[in-house]
Design an enzyme around this catalytic site. Structure first.
Site, mmCIF file in Angstrom:
data_model
loop_
_atom_site.group_PDB
_atom_site.id
_atom_site.type_symbol
_atom_site.label_atom_id
_atom_site.label_comp_id
_atom_site.label_asym_id
_atom_site.label_seq_id
_atom_site.Cartn_x
_atom_site.Cartn_y
_atom_site.Cartn_z
ATOM 1 N N GLU A 1 3.631 6.667 4.471
ATOM 2 C CA GLU A 1 3.110 5.754 3.465
ATOM 3 C C GLU A 1 3.620 4.564 3.267
ATOM 4 O O GLU A 1 4.584 4.398 2.518
ATOM 5 C CB GLU A 1 2.426 6.628 2.346
ATOM 6 C CG GLU A 1 2.247 8.183 2.506
ATOM 7 C CD GLU A 1 0.893 8.134 3.449
ATOM 8 O OE1 GLU A 1 -0.065 7.240 2.995
ATOM 9 O OE2 GLU A 1 0.741 9.173 3.831
ATOM 10 N N CYS B 1 2.389 0.889 -5.044
ATOM 11 C CA CYS B 1 1.737 0.537 -3.796
ATOM 12 C C CYS B 1 0.210 0.413 -3.868
ATOM 13 O O CYS B 1 -0.432 -0.357 -3.215
ATOM 14 C CB CYS B 1 1.867 1.728 -2.595
ATOM 15 S SG CYS B 1 1.951 3.160 -3.387
HETATM 16 P P1 NAD Z 1 11.790 -0.035 1.758
HETATM 17 O O1 NAD Z 1 11.099 0.127 3.125
HETATM 18 O O2 NAD Z 1 12.585 -1.195 1.509
HETATM 19 O O3 NAD Z 1 12.635 1.103 1.871
HETATM 20 C C1 NAD Z 1 12.016 2.512 1.762
HETATM 21 C C2 NAD Z 1 13.229 3.431 2.207
HETATM 22 O O4 NAD Z 1 13.708 3.240 3.408
HETATM 23 C C3 NAD Z 1 14.527 3.270 1.200
HETATM 24 O O5 NAD Z 1 15.158 4.401 1.069
HETATM 25 C C4 NAD Z 1 15.282 2.260 2.455
HETATM 26 O O6 NAD Z 1 16.650 2.472 2.007
HETATM 27 C C5 NAD Z 1 14.831 3.078 3.767
HETATM 28 N N1 NAD Z 1 15.323 2.176 4.886
HETATM 29 C C6 NAD Z 1 15.284 1.008 4.741
HETATM 30 N N2 NAD Z 1 15.544 0.656 6.173
HETATM 31 C C7 NAD Z 1 15.624 1.791 7.059
HETATM 32 C C8 NAD Z 1 15.808 2.144 8.479
HETATM 33 N N3 NAD Z 1 16.251 0.998 9.270
HETATM 34 N N4 NAD Z 1 15.890 3.359 8.803
HETATM 35 C C9 NAD Z 1 15.883 4.224 7.740
HETATM 36 N N5 NAD Z 1 15.387 4.193 6.337
HETATM 37 C C10 NAD Z 1 15.636 2.801 6.032
HETATM 38 O O7 NAD Z 1 10.645 0.231 0.681
HETATM 39 P P2 NAD Z 1 10.991 -0.052 -0.797
HETATM 40 O O8 NAD Z 1 11.320 -1.026 -1.410
HETATM 41 O O9 NAD Z 1 11.901 1.180 -1.312
HETATM 42 O O10 NAD Z 1 9.566 0.770 -1.375
HETATM 43 C C11 NAD Z 1 8.436 -0.138 -1.573
HETATM 44 C C12 NAD Z 1 7.448 -0.190 -0.531
HETATM 45 O O11 NAD Z 1 6.904 1.205 -0.305
HETATM 46 C C13 NAD Z 1 6.292 -1.001 -0.898
HETATM 47 O O12 NAD Z 1 5.834 -1.668 0.413
HETATM 48 C C14 NAD Z 1 5.160 0.112 -1.286
HETATM 49 O O13 NAD Z 1 3.756 -0.482 -1.243
HETATM 50 C C15 NAD Z 1 5.462 1.189 -0.595
HETATM 51 N N6 NAD Z 1 5.203 2.514 -1.046
HETATM 52 C C16 NAD Z 1 4.060 3.018 -0.678
HETATM 53 C C17 NAD Z 1 3.522 4.241 -1.252
HETATM 54 C C18 NAD Z 1 2.447 4.998 -0.625
HETATM 55 O O14 NAD Z 1 2.192 6.021 -0.925
HETATM 56 N N7 NAD Z 1 1.362 4.448 0.317
HETATM 57 C C19 NAD Z 1 4.169 4.644 -2.136
HETATM 58 C C20 NAD Z 1 5.202 4.035 -2.700
HETATM 59 C C21 NAD Z 1 5.712 2.996 -2.164
#
Ligand code: NAD
Length: 556
Positions: free
Chosen positions: A307, A341
């Site tokens: 998501e 989001c």
């Molecule tokens: P992010 O992608 O920076 O990080 C998400 C997670 O992924 C973190 O735990 C991070 O450490 C991890 N991560 C980063 N690089 C990785 C890799 N190479 N391999 C594995 N894990 C890795 O996102 P964020 O800043 O924490 O969250 C914000 C984003 O999430 C926004 O784009 C938001 O819209 C989205 N979001 C979506 C929903 C939904 O339900 N659609 C809900 C909440 C947040």
């Protein structure tokens, strides 16, 4: 629910205890925290208990606390001199140990009756609803800079709902059985996936972390949970509650880690069988690519659920109710600093209503208080999550300041001396296709495009084609034919579509959440369908009459 004494007596009588899912699971009520209320007093106590404190958070691997040399700190976004948690990153070797420990626990866990597994989640929900509510709320407020209400709808209400409804749905799924036709009986066994599931959670919802790790575990899977660096304090509290509720050790390994190291390690394992991800598009794409590169190694095709972000819209027709537009947009665009989001970041307003909408937006904007959510309950939103987010949002505001087609109508000041504060910013654009209308900002920035009233059909097409995302959107109109038209034209523009309501605030079991296009795989957490992603059903046919001949009668 059966009484505990009766429950203990049943095995002695040769009977197995079966938990019956409560006939009714209802959404957890959202508490109001009015002055003098017990919930307010409990929360204030929990907040003052955390003041100036730093909690030590280890990795939990193989049921044991483990510390590595790579020590980090989580700071409070609105007071970055307060280190709220000290934790460490699991390295590659520790992550591989976690995989082994999880796999060793898999068979037994998967064979446990779903009722037993569900019972753990009902219990965790009861703990969150009662004695642990204030603690988890306070940790979410201080660690992720949420206001009282934003913490309550997330870390209490939504998480409790995820645990209870998932548990109910899982038990009900077991009741979905195929037809049996004599002389055979057929059954469906809802097995966990064969391998381990990696759960990777974002910072912005405590509930999402609990669900990403919890839902696969409930369905009989073992999980490696990598929480977000900026949500560790609340994630660890949720993890401990699950253990105290009876989740056996090793079912969920708690492994804070560097994102790419975690991603590289889990996707390289031959036993990787699922990814339950919520976060940004680039991270999800990177992981998906790694999975495809490693496909030949895997014992099973991994399930990938992701998501991601959104570029969510509010479309206003000239027949709209203006107060609903103004109040709904202020809440959707600025609550939790636009870091949802589903937050509205593009508003389409008809020229005939714009002077009124603008006047009211600007008047209300002045009343928005941005500050310390724990000290002042009148705060509408607080600091953004970290220095990276602060820098990114500042760049977008700079873009608006320097572009000839964008004008800042209000707010936008950024200040990071004490915390990462950004004033709510309202921008008007003359170009509906400016990048600010296409890309996710994830901060308190709202851009408005004013359109000629008569051209609203073109604007609906424009909304549909402006951004690659398809997460949430709202239509404000009193004219029923316009609502019908917009619903048709915007069918693919939003996985969660609202009519005369803001684009945020989905509730488990009421508006299951998720979007398609680049917003994700749209698996709808908060619905029974979501659980199907975390089970690999086995169909069993048992025949009760012997087969006496290999030849068919017509052959003779
Ligand atoms: P992010 O992608 O920076 O990080 C998400 C997670 O992924 C973190 O735990 C991070 O450490 C991890 N991560 C980063 N690089 C990785 C890799 N190479 N391999 C594995 N894990 C890795 O996102 P964020 O800043 O924490 O969250 C914000 C984003 O999430 C926004 O784009 C938001 O819209 C989205 N979001 C979506 C929903 C939904 O339900 N659609 C809900 C909440 C947040």
């Amino acid at each position: 629910m059966l009484l505990p004494a009766l429950r203990r007596a049943l095995p002695r009588a040769g009977l197995r205890w079966q938990h019956r899912a409560p006939v009714e699971v209802v959404n957890e009520p959202v508490l109001q925290f009015m002055a003098g209320s017990p919930e307010r007093a409990a929360l204030q106590k929990a907040l003052s208990d955390l003041k100036g404190k730093t909690e030590a958070i280890p990795c939990i691997v193989g049921g044991k606390e483990v510390w590595t040399a790579d020590v980090r700190y989580q700071v409070s976004p609105y007071n970055h001199s307060h280190r709220v948690a000290k934790y460490c990153y699991a390295d590659k070797a520790l992550l591989n140990n976690a995989i082994e420990a999880a796999l060793a626990a898999r068979r037994e866990w998967d064979l446990r009756p779903v009722q037993d597994r569900a019972e753990i989640f009902f219990k965790a929900a009861d703990m969150l609803s009662g004695p642990r509510r204030a603690e988890v709320l306070a940790k979410t407020m201080i660690g992720q800079a949420k206001t009282v209400i934003q913490a309550e709808i997330d870390a209490a209400a939504e998480l409790i709902d995820f645990f209870r409804f998932n548990a109910k749905y899982a038990v009900e799924l077991e009741g979905q059985q195929p037809l049996s036709v004599p002389p055979s009986t057929n059954s469906m066994v809802y097995r966990g996936l064969e391998g381990f599931v990696a759960a990777v959670s974002p910072f912005n919802f405590t509930a999402i972390g609990g669900n990403l790790a919890g839902a696969p575990a409930l369905m009989g899977n073992v999980v490696l949970w990598k929480p977000s660096d900026t949500a560790l304090l609340s994630s660890y509290a949720v993890y401990k509650i699950l253990l105290e509720a009876g989740l056996p050790p090793n079912i969920i390994q708690f492994v804070p880690a560097d994102g790419p190291i975690f991603g590289d390690t889990v996707t390289a394992s031959e036993y990787f069988c699922g990814l339950n991800f919520t976060g940004s598009v680039p991270t999800f794409k990177r992981l998906w690519k790694q999975v495809s590169e490693n496909l030949d190694r895997y014992h099973t095709f991994p399930r990938l659920a992701g998501e991601c972000g959104g570029k969510n819209f509010h479309f206003v027709h000239s027949s709209a109710d203006v107060p609903s537009v103004v109040n709904g947009t202020l809440r959707s665009a600025f609550e939790y600093g636009g870091q949802k989001c589903s937050a509205c970041s593009r508003l389409y307003a008809p020229d005939v209503l714009w002077p009124r909408i603008k006047g009211e937006l600007l008047e209300q904007h002045q009343k928005i208080k941005v500050g310390d959510p724990a000290e002042d309950f009148g705060t509408f939103f607080s600091a953004v999550i970290d220095d990276k987010a602060f820098g990114r949002i500042k760049k977008w505001i700079k873009h608006a300041e320097t572009s000839p087609i964008l004008s800042i109508l209000a707010g936008g000041r950024c200040e990071d001396k004490v915390g990462y504060f950004v004033e709510p910013c309202i921008i008007e654009t003359k170009d509906p296709k400016d990048p600010i209308m296409q890309e996710e900002i994830f901060g308190p920035v709202l851009t408005v495009y004013v359109y000629p009233e008569k051209q609203y059909k073109d604007v609906l097409q424009l909304i549909d084609s402006t951004s690659l995302y398809g997460l949430t959107g709202a239509v404000f109109a009193q004219d029923k034919s316009v609502i019908a038209e917009a619903t048709k034209l915007l069918r693919n523009a939003a996985g969660n579509f609202y009519i005369n309501d803001k684009s945020t605030g989905s509730v488990v079991a009421q508006q299951p959440f998720g979007g398609a296009r680049i917003s994700g795989t749209n698996d709808k957490p908060g619905s029974p369908q979501y659980l199907l992603r975390w089970t690999s059903p086995q169909a069993i046919k048992e025949t009760h009459t012997p087969l006496g001949d290999w030849r068919y009668p017509y052959m003779q």
